[in-house]
Write a protein that holds these residues in place. Sequence first.
Motif, mmCIF file in Angstrom:
data_model
loop_
_atom_site.group_PDB
_atom_site.id
_atom_site.type_symbol
_atom_site.label_atom_id
_atom_site.label_comp_id
_atom_site.label_asym_id
_atom_site.label_seq_id
_atom_site.Cartn_x
_atom_site.Cartn_y
_atom_site.Cartn_z
ATOM 1 N N SER A 405 -2.441 -8.498 30.144
ATOM 2 C CA SER A 405 -1.009 -8.767 30.000
ATOM 3 C C SER A 405 -0.794 -9.872 28.973
ATOM 4 N N LYS A 406 0.369 -9.809 28.353
ATOM 5 C CA LYS A 406 0.784 -10.832 27.402
ATOM 6 C C LYS A 406 2.240 -11.170 27.672
ATOM 7 N N ASN A 407 2.581 -12.437 27.484
ATOM 8 C CA ASN A 407 3.958 -12.833 27.709
ATOM 9 C C ASN A 407 4.361 -13.920 26.724
ATOM 10 N N GLY A 408 5.646 -13.956 26.454
ATOM 11 C CA GLY A 408 6.181 -14.973 25.570
ATOM 12 C C GLY A 408 7.531 -15.449 26.066
ATOM 13 N N TYR A 409 7.767 -16.758 25.998
ATOM 14 C CA TYR A 409 9.029 -17.350 26.435
ATOM 15 C C TYR A 409 9.571 -18.238 25.316
ATOM 16 N N LEU A 410 10.879 -18.271 25.209
ATOM 17 C CA LEU A 410 11.542 -19.206 24.316
ATOM 18 C C LEU A 410 12.746 -19.789 25.046
ATOM 19 N N PHE A 411 12.696 -21.116 25.294
ATOM 20 C CA PHE A 411 13.790 -21.825 25.954
ATOM 21 C C PHE A 411 14.526 -22.643 24.888
ATOM 22 N N THR A 412 15.803 -22.346 24.715
ATOM 23 C CA THR A 412 16.623 -23.068 23.747
ATOM 24 C C THR A 412 17.709 -23.828 24.494
ATOM 25 N N THR A 413 17.738 -25.178 24.326
ATOM 26 C CA THR A 413 18.658 -26.022 25.076
ATOM 27 C C THR A 413 19.570 -26.793 24.128
ATOM 28 N N SER A 414 20.857 -26.699 24.384
ATOM 29 C CA SER A 414 21.842 -27.499 23.655
ATOM 30 C C SER A 414 22.564 -28.397 24.641
ATOM 31 N N THR A 415 22.723 -29.686 24.278
ATOM 32 C CA THR A 415 23.266 -30.678 25.201
ATOM 33 C C THR A 415 24.325 -31.527 24.498
ATOM 34 N N ARG A 416 25.400 -31.864 25.249
ATOM 35 C CA ARG A 416 26.448 -32.753 24.743
ATOM 36 C C ARG A 416 26.708 -33.838 25.791
ATOM 37 N N LEU A 417 27.030 -35.031 25.299
ATOM 38 C CA LEU A 417 27.306 -36.152 26.177
ATOM 39 C C LEU A 417 28.800 -36.414 26.243
ATOM 40 N N ASN A 418 29.289 -36.761 27.437
ATOM 41 C CA ASN A 418 30.679 -37.174 27.636
ATOM 42 C C ASN A 418 30.716 -38.679 27.903
ATOM 43 N N PRO A 419 31.786 -39.393 27.588
ATOM 44 C CA PRO A 419 33.059 -38.881 27.040
ATOM 45 C C PRO A 419 33.087 -38.850 25.511
ATOM 46 N N PHE A 422 29.163 -36.391 22.099
ATOM 47 C CA PHE A 422 28.064 -36.573 21.146
ATOM 48 C C PHE A 422 27.043 -35.454 21.347
ATOM 49 N N ASP A 423 26.728 -34.758 20.285
ATOM 50 C CA ASP A 423 25.776 -33.655 20.370
ATOM 51 C C ASP A 423 24.352 -34.173 20.241
ATOM 52 N N ILE A 424 23.542 -33.823 21.214
ATOM 53 C CA ILE A 424 22.111 -34.088 21.125
ATOM 54 C C ILE A 424 21.468 -32.903 20.415
ATOM 55 N N PRO A 425 20.567 -33.146 19.461
ATOM 56 C CA PRO A 425 19.940 -32.029 18.758
ATOM 57 C C PRO A 425 19.325 -31.018 19.727
ATOM 58 N N ASN A 426 19.418 -29.746 19.380
ATOM 59 C CA ASN A 426 18.843 -28.697 20.218
ATOM 60 C C ASN A 426 17.354 -28.939 20.446
ATOM 61 N N SER A 427 16.905 -28.583 21.635
ATOM 62 C CA SER A 427 15.477 -28.646 21.941
ATOM 63 C C SER A 427 14.963 -27.240 22.193
ATOM 64 N N TYR A 428 13.702 -27.017 21.823
ATOM 65 C CA TYR A 428 13.094 -25.697 21.936
ATOM 66 C C TYR A 428 11.748 -25.814 22.639
ATOM 67 N N GLN A 429 11.490 -24.866 23.520
ATOM 68 C CA GLN A 429 10.184 -24.778 24.165
ATOM 69 C C GLN A 429 9.688 -23.343 24.057
ATOM 70 N N LYS A 430 8.492 -23.187 23.541
ATOM 71 C CA LYS A 430 7.916 -21.853 23.341
ATOM 72 C C LYS A 430 6.611 -21.747 24.115
ATOM 73 N N ASN A 431 6.499 -20.696 24.895
ATOM 74 C CA ASN A 431 5.277 -20.431 25.655
ATOM 75 C C ASN A 431 4.716 -19.075 25.257
ATOM 76 N N VAL A 432 3.433 -19.034 24.963
ATOM 77 C CA VAL A 432 2.739 -17.786 24.662
ATOM 78 C C VAL A 432 1.515 -17.719 25.573
ATOM 79 N N GLY A 433 1.425 -16.657 26.368
ATOM 80 C CA GLY A 433 0.328 -16.556 27.314
ATOM 81 C C GLY A 433 -0.295 -15.179 27.349
#
Length: 838
Positions: A405-419, A422-433
Motif C-alpha cells: 500500500s501507498k498513501n499520501g497526505y497534504l494538510f494545508t492550514t490558513s490562520t487569522r488572528l483577531n481582533p 492579522f494573517d499568519i502565513p499558510n502552513s503545509y504538512q505533507k506525508n508520504v508513506g
Amino acid sequence: MKNLLLVLVFFVSLSLYSQMPGGMGNMKNMKDPKLGRVYGKVIDANTGKPVEYASVQVLWFSKDSLLGGSLVKENGDFAVDGLPSFGQVRVRIKFIGYKDYTQKVFIVPPEKVDQDLGDIKLAVDDKLLKEVDVVAEKSAVVLSIDKRTYNVEKDLSVKGGTGVDVMKNIPGLTVDADGNVQLRNQSPTIFVDGRPTTLTLQQIPADQIDRVEIITNPSVKYDASATGGILNVVMKRNTKPGYNGMLMAYVGTGDRYGGMANINLKQGKWNTSLMYSYNQGINTTTGFTKRTQLDSGKTVGYFNQENKVQMMNVFNFGRLGIDYYIDNRNTITLNGMVVGGQFKTTDNQSYEILDSSATQRVFGEQVNNQKAVFQNYNAQLLYKKTFPKIGKELTFDVNYNYTTSKNGYLFTTSTRLNPYLFDIPNSYQKNVGSTTANQYVFQMDYVNPISDTRKFEAGIKAYYKNSVSANNTSRANGNEDSYVKDTIMSNRYMIDDMINAAYVNYNDKLFWGIGYQAGLRFEQSYYAGTITDKNQKFSYNYPTTSDDILKSLFPGIYFSKKFKGNNEVQLNFSRKINRPNFFQLMPFVMFADKQNYRIGNPQLKPEFKNIGELNYNKIFSKGSYLASGYLRYEEQPITDVAYPDPDPLKTNVLVNTTINGNNAVRYGLEHTFKWTFFKNLDWTVNANAYYIYIKGKVVQTEPEVKAEGYAWNAKTTLSYKFPKNFTLQLNGNYESPKILLLGVANEIYSMDISLNKMIGTKWIFNATLSDVFNSRRMGTHYETPYYIQDLSRRRESRYVRLTVTYLFGKMDASIFKRGKQMKGMGGQEGNQDGLDFK
C-alpha cells in the motif's frame, strides 16, 4: 423521530425475504433440477477388499424408475450424480455372489445434496441390511456447542453492497463510523472461509457472502487472541454438477456504481469458480468538534471545528477457486484472490479558538487531502481427507498473503488572528508513506468421532508475518516549495510477528445426557518492532521462563444439554489474550493536527479476558428464540484515553494514547427472536443489554478514574411477500448511549427499506433506500478535569441504490457426462457390463 422510527420498525412496515435458495433463484419454479449426488466405496464384508464392477443403481423410493447408475471402480469407489435435488431415493447395489444392498437416502438442499454413503459392505449371508435414513433441515438460527450461524443470503438491502452492509443487519452486531464491526461491544476477529484474513469487510462484495458464522466465545481450536469473538464470512462456492453463474450491476446516488460477474463449473473430478467485482462510491458527510478547556474547574477557552468530508472508495475483487477430487474422499483445493483499490478523501475543516469570555481570537481553515492505494494477493493450498466414518477428517492448509500500500497526505492550514485580522502565513504538512507485508500460515487439523458421543480434535498452527513501513513527513510555512523534513513524525519501521500454537479438544457426555467439550491451547509468541532510522526496538517473547507458562495456556470448556420440546441449554468458559500491537507500543507521534496528536505507550502490557456464557435456545414450529447471558472479566484492559499535553505551553493540545486499566467487568443479556406469523410475513428481533465497569489511571501521576453503567442496542427485520413476486423488507437499528472511560458514546438510530422483484427464475430487480431519516450519526461526549468535548461524525449519508441481477446455468450434469456414460454402456439402455436396469 425516534418514536416514529420504533413504531415503523416494530409494528407498521412489512417485508419478506427473497425466495432464492442459495442465491440462485426460486428453485421450486425450475423444472426438475438435477443437482443430487451420492458416492461411497463398496467392499467385501469379510475381506474388506473392493468389490469391483458391482452395479450401483439409484431409484425413486416408491417405484422402480431409474434415476442413475454406475459401476464400482477397481478401488471400490463409485459416484452417481445428476440426481434430483430434493426427495427420497433408494440406492441399490448388486453383484453376483452377494446379497443385494439397499439404502434409502433423503436428499435435502443445501447440506444433503452431496452425500457420502461411507464404506458399504456386501455380505454373502442372508442377514438383511438395515435401511438408513439421512435427513437434514436447515434452521434460520443454528446453535451448536461453540457457534451460531446466521443465513444472510436473502437479505435484500445488501445487494450491490459490501461486507459492512451485511454486518449492519445481523442480530447482535453493530457498525461504527469507520465501518468497524463490534460484537457485544467488542471487536471480533474476521475470518474468511474458516481462516484469518487481512481483508477488511469493506473489501468483500456482499453478493459473494453465503452466510456469517458468529462465534461469541471461540473454543481452543481458534486463536487465543480472538477476545471479541469471531465472524467467519463463508463465501459462496459451487458444489453442484454443471455450470451456473450470475451477472449483476448497480447504480446509486453519490456516484455509486459497480458490477459483478461469476461462473461456476463442475465436471468430473474438477470444480472451478471464477469471480470479479468492481464497486465505487462517494460519501459526502459532515461533522463537528466542540471543546471547552478547563483549568482547576474554570473555563479558560473554547475550540470549535466544523468538518465537511468527501470520500471516494474504489474496490476491485477477483477470486479463483479450483477443486480436484482425487477420489471420493481426497480433495485438493487451490484458491487465489486479488483485491485492489484506492481511497480519495478531502476534509475541509473550519475552526476557531475563543478565550474564556467566548471572544474569537483565532480562526481559520485546514484542508486535508488524502490518497491511498493498496493491493492484496492471497494464495491457499488445501488438502482434505475424509473417512468412511461420518465426521472424521484430516486437513492441511498452507496460506500466503502479500500486501502493498501507498498513501499520501497534504494538510494545508490558513490562520487569522483577531481582533487585528492579522494573517499568519499558510502552513503545509505533507506525508508520504508505504507498507509491504508478507504473511505465511500453516495449519493442520484432525477430527475423529470416536463414537456417537465422543469426539477427539487436535491441531497445530504456525503463523509468521513480516512487514516494512515508511512514513516521511515534511513541513513548510508560507512557501509550499520550502519543505523541511519533520524528524519526529518521520519513521521507518519493521515488524516481525510470529505465533506457534497447538490444541487438543475432547467431546463426550456426562450423566443425564449432558454433553461437554474440554480443550487446551498453547501459544508461543514473539513480536518485535524496530524503528530502523532511530535505533529503537520493542519486543516481547513468551514463554521465556517457567513463570510465563500460564500466560501461554488458554483453556476452554463447554457444556450442553438438550431437553424435550426442542430446548437446549449451554454453559461455557474460556480464557483469551489481547496482545498490544506495534502502534500501541511505539513511542512516536503517528497522527497530529493543531489540537491532537497520537503516540504509543512502550509500557503497555497484554490484557487477559476470562469469558463465560449461558445460552438457551428454543425451536418452535414457526420460529426460534435464543437467549444468551455473558460475563467478561478483563485483567489490565487496554484502553484508549486522551489528556492534555504536559507541556505548559500546549495545554490546549490533547495527547491520545493507550493505557492498561486495572480491571474491567462487562456482563449482559442478549435475546434473538424469529417468528413466521403466516406464510408471507417474517419478523426477526434482537436486543442486547449490558453493563460495563472499568477503572484505571489516565496519567500515572494522577488519581485513578473509573466508569460504569448500562447500555443496550436492538435491531429488527420485518419482511413481507406481496403477489407477483414483490418483496418488501425493513431493517431498523438502535444503540443507546454507552459508557467510555472518560465519557459516553452518543445514541445511534437508523432504518433501511428495500423492495425486490423477481421475474421468472432469471431476473432480479432490487431498490434500497439506506438510512431513511438520514439519522445514522456517531458521536462522543467527554467530561474530564481538563476539558469538556462533544464530537460528531458520519461514515456515510442517506443514499438510494438500484440493482439488477441475471442468473444463468445448467444444473443437469448430463450435459457434460451423458455422452461419456452412454459410450461406457455401449450406447444401450439394457443390462450391460453388470448394470441391472430392470
